[in-house]
Every structure is written in C-alpha cells, then in structure tokens.
Design a protein around this motif. Structure first.
Motif, PDB file in Angstrom:
ATOM      1  N   SER A  56       0.857  -1.182   0.000  1.00  0.00           N
ATOM      2  CA  SER A  56       0.000   0.000   0.000  1.00  0.00           C
ATOM      3  C   SER A  56       0.897   1.237   0.000  1.00  0.00           C
ATOM      4  N   ILE A  57       0.640   2.129  -0.941  1.00  0.00           N
ATOM      5  CA  ILE A  57       1.519   3.271  -1.158  1.00  0.00           C
ATOM      6  C   ILE A  57       0.848   4.548  -0.685  1.00  0.00           C
ATOM      7  N   ALA A  58       1.619   5.343   0.040  1.00  0.00           N
ATOM      8  CA  ALA A  58       1.086   6.604   0.553  1.00  0.00           C
ATOM      9  C   ALA A  58       0.719   7.533  -0.601  1.00  0.00           C
ATOM     10  N   ASN A  59      -0.399   8.212  -0.420  1.00  0.00           N
ATOM     11  CA  ASN A  59      -0.945   9.092  -1.447  1.00  0.00           C
ATOM     12  C   ASN A  59      -1.639  10.237  -0.726  1.00  0.00           C
ATOM     13  N   PRO A  60      -1.627  11.458  -1.287  1.00  0.00           N
ATOM     14  CA  PRO A  60      -2.275  12.587  -0.592  1.00  0.00           C
ATOM     15  C   PRO A  60      -3.752  12.358  -0.277  1.00  0.00           C
ATOM     16  N   TYR A  61      -4.415  11.523  -1.068  1.00  0.00           N
ATOM     17  CA  TYR A  61      -5.861  11.337  -0.895  1.00  0.00           C
ATOM     18  C   TYR A  61      -6.166  10.062  -0.120  1.00  0.00           C
ATOM     19  N   ARG A  62      -5.663   8.947  -0.587  1.00  0.00           N
ATOM     20  CA  ARG A  62      -5.840   7.676   0.122  1.00  0.00           C
ATOM     21  C   ARG A  62      -4.806   6.694  -0.408  1.00  0.00           C
ATOM     22  N   PRO A  63      -4.457   5.707   0.419  1.00  0.00           N
ATOM     23  CA  PRO A  63      -3.430   4.756  -0.024  1.00  0.00           C
ATOM     24  C   PRO A  63      -3.824   4.051  -1.320  1.00  0.00           C
ATOM     25  N   VAL A  64      -2.810   3.742  -2.103  1.00  0.00           N
ATOM     26  CA  VAL A  64      -3.015   3.059  -3.377  1.00  0.00           C
ATOM     27  C   VAL A  64      -2.372   1.682  -3.294  1.00  0.00           C
ATOM     28  N   ILE A  65      -3.117   0.678  -3.679  1.00  0.00           N
ATOM     29  CA  ILE A  65      -2.627  -0.698  -3.628  1.00  0.00           C
ATOM     30  C   ILE A  65      -1.850  -1.021  -4.903  1.00  0.00           C
ATOM     31  N   TYR A  66      -0.685  -1.605  -4.711  1.00  0.00           N
ATOM     32  CA  TYR A  66       0.106  -2.110  -5.827  1.00  0.00           C
ATOM     33  C   TYR A  66       0.332  -3.598  -5.629  1.00  0.00           C
ATOM     34  N   TRP A  67       0.147  -4.354  -6.692  1.00  0.00           N
ATOM     35  CA  TRP A  67       0.434  -5.790  -6.693  1.00  0.00           C
ATOM     36  C   TRP A  67       1.687  -6.049  -7.519  1.00  0.00           C
ATOM     37  N   GLY A  68       2.533  -6.931  -7.008  1.00  0.00           N
ATOM     38  CA  GLY A  68       3.624  -7.412  -7.830  1.00  0.00           C
ATOM     39  C   GLY A  68       3.097  -8.318  -8.932  1.00  0.00           C
ATOM     40  N   GLN A  69       3.916  -8.560  -9.916  1.00  0.00           N
ATOM     41  CA  GLN A  69       3.492  -9.431 -11.012  1.00  0.00           C
ATOM     42  C   GLN A  69       3.484 -10.891 -10.600  1.00  0.00           C
ATOM     43  N   GLY A  70       4.278 -11.209  -9.600  1.00  0.00           N
ATOM     44  CA  GLY A  70       4.370 -12.586  -9.141  1.00  0.00           C
ATOM     45  C   GLY A  70       5.616 -13.269  -9.671  1.00  0.00           C
ATOM     46  N   ARG A  71       6.165 -14.140  -8.871  1.00  0.00           N
ATOM     47  CA  ARG A  71       7.372 -14.862  -9.229  1.00  0.00           C
ATOM     48  C   ARG A  71       7.164 -16.358  -8.968  1.00  0.00           C
ATOM     49  N   GLN A  72       7.569 -17.146  -9.927  1.00  0.00           N
ATOM     50  CA  GLN A  72       7.394 -18.592  -9.823  1.00  0.00           C
ATOM     51  C   GLN A  72       8.461 -19.193  -8.917  1.00  0.00           C
ATOM     52  N   VAL A  73       8.024 -19.977  -7.974  1.00  0.00           N
ATOM     53  CA  VAL A  73       8.915 -20.780  -7.131  1.00  0.00           C
ATOM     54  C   VAL A  73       8.547 -22.237  -7.361  1.00  0.00           C
ATOM     55  N   THR A  74       9.535 -23.020  -7.753  1.00  0.00           N
ATOM     56  CA  THR A  74       9.314 -24.444  -8.015  1.00  0.00           C
ATOM     57  C   THR A  74      10.193 -25.267  -7.092  1.00  0.00           C
ATOM     58  N   VAL A  75       9.574 -26.183  -6.362  1.00  0.00           N
ATOM     59  CA  VAL A  75      10.300 -27.025  -5.416  1.00  0.00           C
ATOM     60  C   VAL A  75      10.241 -28.457  -5.917  1.00  0.00           C
ATOM     61  N   SER A  76      11.396 -29.032  -6.132  1.00  0.00           N
ATOM     62  CA  SER A  76      11.456 -30.403  -6.644  1.00  0.00           C
ATOM     63  C   SER A  76      11.668 -31.390  -5.501  1.00  0.00           C
ATOM     64  N   SER A  77      11.102 -32.562  -5.682  1.00  0.00           N
ATOM     65  CA  SER A  77      11.219 -33.588  -4.631  1.00  0.00           C
ATOM     66  C   SER A  77      12.490 -34.411  -4.805  1.00  0.00           C
TER      67      SER A  77
END
Length: 119
Positions: free
Chosen positions: A98-119
């Motif tokens: 959540s990013i500070a803004n003069p009016y109200r906080p603005v939500i930012y989402w990351g694009q996402g990162r793949q995590v792969t766990v192998s057995s």
C-alpha cells in the motif's frame, strides 16, 4: 514514476531456501499492512503473510514456522524468506503493498514470481 521491483523466483530442491523481495521505487509505504500471497496451479490466490506497519506479522498455518516475512519501511521493501521448502510450496508468489498518497493509499500488486520445489 512508481514502480514495484521484484526479485526473481527460482527452482530449489525440497528442504531448500529462497528469498523473495519487492522494492518500491518512486514512492513510500502507507501505514496499511503489506501482504504476501501465493497462487498454486489451478487455485485461487491465498494470503500467506500479513505485515502491519508496526507489530507482529501473521502467517497462514501452511507456512508458519517455515516462512518469515519482513518489511523495511525506510527502504520501502518487503521480503519473504522461504525455508524448509516442500514440493507443495510450488506456486507463484505475489507481494501486495500500500503506497502513501495525498488522498488515500493506493494498492500495488507485484506481477508474481514462480517458485518451483522439486522432490
């Protein structure tokens, strides 16, 4: 211009570790919580960590004791340390800030990162 810069994901063997980060450039965090989510294949996005501006971070039961999230308000950064990884942790990991803004906080989402766990 505000931009959210994410670290790369990766592939690790079971029992391994990985650190993810999201750094906000061109802005500062608001006092709202930051959050980490993950999305498993074919599933909805699940909240795994809630990081208030001050106070204790809370975790989903599925990651409690293995993952550790933190935020650095001075650097406008959030981190997720993934330890003791299991194959079922394979997912796309996404930060939400959540990013500070003069009016109200603005939500930012990351694009996402793949995590792969192998057995």
């Amino acid at each position: 211009q505000v931009r959210l810069v994410e670290s790369e994901g990766g592939s690790v063997p079971a029992g391994g570790s990985l650190t993810l980060s999201c750094v906000l450039n061109g802005g500062t965090f608001s006092s709202e919580p930051a959050e980490w989510y993950r999305q498993l294949p074919g599933r909805q996005r699940d909240l795994i960590a809630n990081l208030p501006a001050t106070g204790a971070t809370t975790y989903a039961d599925s990651v409690k004791g293995r993952f550790s999230a933190s935020r650095d308000n001075a650097k406008s950064a959030v981190y997720l340390q993934l330890d003791k990884l299991k194959p079922e942790d394979t997912a796309v990991y996404i930060c939400k800030v959540s990013i500070a803004n003069p009016y109200r906080p603005v939500i930012y989402w990351g694009q996402g990162r793949q995590v792969t766990v192998s057995s």
